[in-house]
Structures are given as structure tokens and as C-alpha cells.
Motif scaffolding. Structure first.
Motif, mmCIF file in Angstrom:
data_model
loop_
_atom_site.group_PDB
_atom_site.id
_atom_site.type_symbol
_atom_site.label_atom_id
_atom_site.label_comp_id
_atom_site.label_asym_id
_atom_site.label_seq_id
_atom_site.Cartn_x
_atom_site.Cartn_y
_atom_site.Cartn_z
ATOM 1 N N ALA A 8 0.822 -1.213 0.000
ATOM 2 C CA ALA A 8 0.000 0.000 0.000
ATOM 3 C C ALA A 8 0.855 1.263 0.000
ATOM 4 O O ALA A 8 0.476 2.289 -0.567
ATOM 5 N N GLU A 9 2.040 1.207 0.636
ATOM 6 C CA GLU A 9 2.937 2.361 0.692
ATOM 7 C C GLU A 9 4.284 1.959 0.081
ATOM 8 O O GLU A 9 5.263 1.711 0.799
ATOM 9 N N PRO A 10 4.337 1.908 -1.230
ATOM 10 C CA PRO A 10 5.520 1.356 -1.892
ATOM 11 C C PRO A 10 6.715 2.303 -1.890
ATOM 12 O O PRO A 10 6.584 3.522 -1.790
ATOM 13 N N ARG A 11 7.886 1.707 -2.034
ATOM 14 C CA ARG A 11 9.127 2.428 -2.241
ATOM 15 C C ARG A 11 9.763 1.854 -3.502
ATOM 16 O O ARG A 11 9.583 0.680 -3.840
ATOM 17 N N CYS A 12 10.533 2.676 -4.191
ATOM 18 C CA CYS A 12 11.148 2.196 -5.428
ATOM 19 C C CYS A 12 12.377 3.046 -5.732
ATOM 20 O O CYS A 12 12.344 4.270 -5.577
ATOM 21 N N GLY A 13 13.438 2.397 -6.166
ATOM 22 C CA GLY A 13 14.637 3.157 -6.498
ATOM 23 C C GLY A 13 15.619 2.366 -7.326
ATOM 24 O O GLY A 13 15.627 1.132 -7.313
ATOM 25 N N LEU A 55 14.263 -6.626 -7.813
ATOM 26 C CA LEU A 55 13.985 -7.389 -6.595
ATOM 27 C C LEU A 55 12.918 -6.693 -5.772
ATOM 28 O O LEU A 55 12.991 -5.483 -5.516
ATOM 29 N N ALA A 56 11.919 -7.453 -5.343
ATOM 30 C CA ALA A 56 10.929 -6.956 -4.380
ATOM 31 C C ALA A 56 11.397 -7.343 -2.986
ATOM 32 O O ALA A 56 11.605 -8.518 -2.688
ATOM 33 N N GLU A 57 11.593 -6.352 -2.142
ATOM 34 C CA GLU A 57 12.048 -6.574 -0.766
ATOM 35 C C GLU A 57 11.134 -5.784 0.171
ATOM 36 O O GLU A 57 11.246 -4.566 0.291
ATOM 37 N N GLY A 58 10.187 -6.480 0.789
ATOM 38 C CA GLY A 58 9.230 -5.805 1.639
ATOM 39 C C GLY A 58 8.390 -4.842 0.810
ATOM 40 O O GLY A 58 7.827 -5.205 -0.220
ATOM 41 N N ALA A 59 8.338 -3.593 1.245
ATOM 42 C CA ALA A 59 7.560 -2.579 0.527
ATOM 43 C C ALA A 59 8.332 -1.950 -0.620
ATOM 44 O O ALA A 59 7.810 -1.085 -1.327
ATOM 45 N N ALA A 60 9.581 -2.379 -0.814
ATOM 46 C CA ALA A 60 10.444 -1.715 -1.797
ATOM 47 C C ALA A 60 10.675 -2.578 -3.032
ATOM 48 O O ALA A 60 10.783 -3.803 -2.942
ATOM 49 N N GLN A 61 10.729 -1.913 -4.167
ATOM 50 C CA GLN A 61 11.226 -2.545 -5.382
ATOM 51 C C GLN A 61 12.591 -1.935 -5.685
ATOM 52 O O GLN A 61 12.715 -0.728 -5.883
ATOM 53 N N LEU A 62 13.603 -2.797 -5.683
ATOM 54 C CA LEU A 62 14.971 -2.372 -5.942
ATOM 55 C C LEU A 62 15.316 -2.716 -7.384
ATOM 56 O O LEU A 62 15.208 -3.871 -7.800
ATOM 57 N N ILE A 63 15.718 -1.712 -8.143
ATOM 58 C CA ILE A 63 16.069 -1.910 -9.549
ATOM 59 C C ILE A 63 17.582 -1.730 -9.656
ATOM 60 O O ILE A 63 18.101 -0.616 -9.628
ATOM 61 N N PHE A 64 18.277 -2.861 -9.733
ATOM 62 C CA PHE A 64 19.737 -2.849 -9.749
ATOM 63 C C PHE A 64 20.243 -2.674 -11.178
ATOM 64 O O PHE A 64 19.752 -3.297 -12.113
ATOM 65 N N VAL A 65 21.252 -1.822 -11.326
ATOM 66 C CA VAL A 65 21.888 -1.606 -12.614
ATOM 67 C C VAL A 65 23.313 -2.134 -12.514
ATOM 68 O O VAL A 65 24.159 -1.541 -11.844
ATOM 69 N N ASP A 66 23.550 -3.303 -13.135
ATOM 70 C CA ASP A 66 24.893 -3.866 -13.161
ATOM 71 C C ASP A 66 25.649 -3.214 -14.300
ATOM 72 O O ASP A 66 25.314 -3.402 -15.475
ATOM 73 N N THR A 67 26.653 -2.428 -13.987
ATOM 74 C CA THR A 67 27.365 -1.660 -14.999
ATOM 75 C C THR A 67 28.672 -2.343 -15.390
ATOM 76 O O THR A 67 29.225 -3.134 -14.633
ATOM 77 N N GLN A 187 8.660 -9.589 -11.790
ATOM 78 C CA GLN A 187 9.676 -9.492 -12.841
ATOM 79 C C GLN A 187 11.069 -9.401 -12.231
ATOM 80 O O GLN A 187 11.299 -8.658 -11.269
ATOM 81 N N LEU A 188 12.026 -10.140 -12.790
ATOM 82 C CA LEU A 188 13.383 -10.195 -12.248
ATOM 83 C C LEU A 188 14.387 -9.385 -13.065
ATOM 84 O O LEU A 188 15.452 -9.040 -12.567
ATOM 85 N N THR A 189 14.076 -9.099 -14.320
ATOM 86 C CA THR A 189 15.009 -8.358 -15.171
ATOM 87 C C THR A 189 14.255 -7.767 -16.348
ATOM 88 O O THR A 189 13.147 -8.217 -16.676
ATOM 89 N N ASP A 190 14.860 -6.757 -16.987
ATOM 90 C CA ASP A 190 14.278 -6.210 -18.214
ATOM 91 C C ASP A 190 15.010 -6.742 -19.441
ATOM 92 O O ASP A 190 14.745 -6.322 -20.560
#
Length: 304
Positions: A8-13, A55-67, A187-190
Motif C-alpha cells: 500500500a505504501e511502496p518504495r522504489c529506487g 527485486l521486491a524486498e518488503g515494501a520496496a522494489q529495488l532496480i539494480f543496474v549492473d554496470t 519481474q526479475l530483469t528487463d
């Protein structure tokens, strides 16, 4: 995979993973996401473009950029890779600087630290491979790296075993800003399947060929057919720059390319969870690394 509910109270970064070549960035990404989304090899500069792991971790969606690894560029492709790495760091909500604790501060890592200092960008420090370093050496390295005050957090992990990785994930989940999730919850990757399949084969080129030859190769998935029996037929072209390189990739009687294909097929079957029929063709394409379309397909800037 169990369905993940959007809170209900999402975080994303966005979280950029930067570092010198071969410090374990892709291994760390795969460990955090819990699936293989980026290829790994013992050779440096394996990753050529930015890869998203989600990755979904609790209320957060973490979008990792492997450079790609940040190093001193020489060729056009090198320059484009380094530019992509710094672009990922600039645009991200959080930055993870991964340092190989066993290697310490090499020239490439020193250059990254200098760039962070110049830009004023804060980051989290992830010391990887800490299981290979004695505590006094690890303490001295940590003190040296944190002296400039560029790091908000310090994590000590083994990306290979997963030790300490959960601490990184939990911290990031609390640190990313409030905001709606940008991708479906499961979803795990784009990364497109065709591109991932090509990357898996390229990984085997790096693992099975020696010295500089893997850096002179590129892989393109030309054919993709989902068959009625549930299996996949995948046709790929391995490009090399010279006829002599083609002979090496093929091997005596085609033995080398068969070994590469067998290892890639085994990996692909694990990823796609079905039988895979993989066909590899090796072609000479002079100066493929100078073609503008190659950079466009990888999402790299040709003119950097």
C-alpha cells in the motif's frame, strides 16, 4: 514463483553497482536478485552494457543496474562501456561501490574514488571476498577507503556464498525513496530472452577461450522458435574479426564450438526450464566493434 503483492505504501529506487573490472559486481547482482540475470567469468570486462536486475524486498522494489567495470579505456568499445557505467551511477538513487577486498585499492578503484570525490556523490561501500582476507588487513583497507568520508554505509560480503548480502538488500530497501513500483511485482530483469541467451553463450566464450580472443567476439541470436513439444530452438552467430580466430573458436573438427554450445545449452535449459536446441555458427565480420548498430543494440553511446 509465488506472486508478489504490491504494498500500500511502496518504495522504489535505482541502485547502480559500480567498481573496477572483475570485483564481483555481476555475482553480487545475481545473488541479490536470486537468479542469473548477468553473466560472470573470471576475465575482466565481461559485462558490456547495463543490465537491470529487479527485486521486491518488503515494501520496496529495488532496480539494480549492473554496470561494466570502470577502467582506463583504450578502444571505442572501452570508452562506451565506461561512459555507460558512469551514466548508471549518475542517474541512480543509490550507488554501491564494490571493491575486491583481496585485491585492495588498485589504479581503477583509486580512479573511481577520485571521481566520487570530484562529483560529491555519496555511495555505499561493499567489500567483497572478505572471506579471503585476514581481519587486520581488512580493517586497514576499510580505514583507507572510508577516510575521505564518501561512504554512507560499509558492508562486508562474499557475493559468491551470499554471506552478508542480505544486509545490503535490507538497508537498500529502507533507503530508496517512496514511489510506485516501475515493473510487475514478479519481474526479475528487463533483459530480453534473446539477448540473455546470447550473453550466456558469450559467457562460455570467455570461460573456454584464452587470452584476448573472447574480447574479439560478439554473439547475436538470429533465430528463436518455441516448438510444439515445449522446447526452444535457438540459432546464434558468433562473430570474430579474423579467419584465424574463427578456426580457434571452431576447434579441431568443430570440437571447441561444440563444447561451448553444450555448456551454453545446459545453462539455458536451467534458465528457461525447458529443453533447448542450440545451433552456433561462427562468422568473420571485420571491425564489428566499430559498427554503430552494435552499440545501439547494447544501449551504448557510439560517439562518446
Amino acid at each position: 514463483m509465488a506472486e508478489v503483492a504490491v504494498p500500500a505504501e511502496p518504495r522504489c529506487g535505482f541502485v547502480a553497482i559500480v567498481g573496477a573490472p572483475n570485483v564481483g559486481k555481476s555475482t553480487l547482482l545475481n545473488q541479490m536478485v536470486g537468479a542469473k540475470v548477468s553473466i560472470v567469468s573470471p576475465k575482466v570486462q565481461t559485462t558490456r552494457t547495463r543490465v537491470l536486475g529487479i527485486l521486491a524486498e518488503g515494501a520496496a522494489q529495488l532496480i539494480f543496474v549492473d554496470t561494466p567495470g570502470i577502467f582506463r579505456p583504450r578502444r571505442r568499445l572501452d570508452r562506451a562501456m565506461v561512459a555507460a557505467a558512469w551514466s548508471g551511477a549518475t542517474d541512480a538513487d543509490r550507488v554501491l561501490l564494490v571493491v575486491d577486498a583481496a585485491r585492495g585499492v588498485d589504479d581503477d578503484t583509486a580512479g573511481i574514488l577520485e571521481r566520487l570525490q570530484e562529483t560529491g556523490r555519496k555511495a555505499d561501500l561493499v567489500l567483497n571476498k572478505v572471506d579471503l582476507v585476514k581481519p587486520p588487513v581488512l580493517l586497514a583497507l576499510t580505514e583507507r577507503l572510508t577516510a575521505a568520508g564518501r561512504f554512507e554505509n560499509v558492508f562486508m560480503v562474499s557475493a559468491l556464498t551470499g554471506d552478508g548480502v542480505r544486509d545490503v538488500v535490507r538497508n537498500l530497501a529502507q533507503a530508496v525513496p517512496e514511489g510506485i513500483w516501475l515493473y510487475p511485482a514478479d519481474q526479475l530483469t528487463d533483459v530480453a530472452d534473446r539477448f540473455l541467451a546470447a550473453e550466456i553463450t558469450r559467457e562460455q566464450l570467455f570461460r573456454q577461450l584464452h587470452e584476448e580472443l573472447p574480447y574479439a567476439t560478439a554473439v547475436e541470436t538470429e533465430g528463436w522458435q518455441e516448438r510444439r513439444d515445449g522446447s526452444l530452438r535457438i540459432e546464434q552467430v558468433v562473430y570474430v574479426e579474423r579467419s584465424s580466430q574463427r578456426s580457434i573458436v571452431l576447434g579441431k573438427g568443430g570440437a571447441q564450438v561444440k563444447a561451448i554450445g553444450a555448456a551454453a545449452r545446459h545453462e539455458l535449459e536451467a534458465i528457461f526450464e525447458c529443453r533447448v536446441h542450440l545451433f552456433l555458427f561462427v562468422k568473420v565480420k571485420k571491425k564489428w566493434a566499430e559498427e554503430r548498430g552494435f552499440y545501439r543494440d547494447l544501449g551504448l553511446d557510439y560517439d562518446v
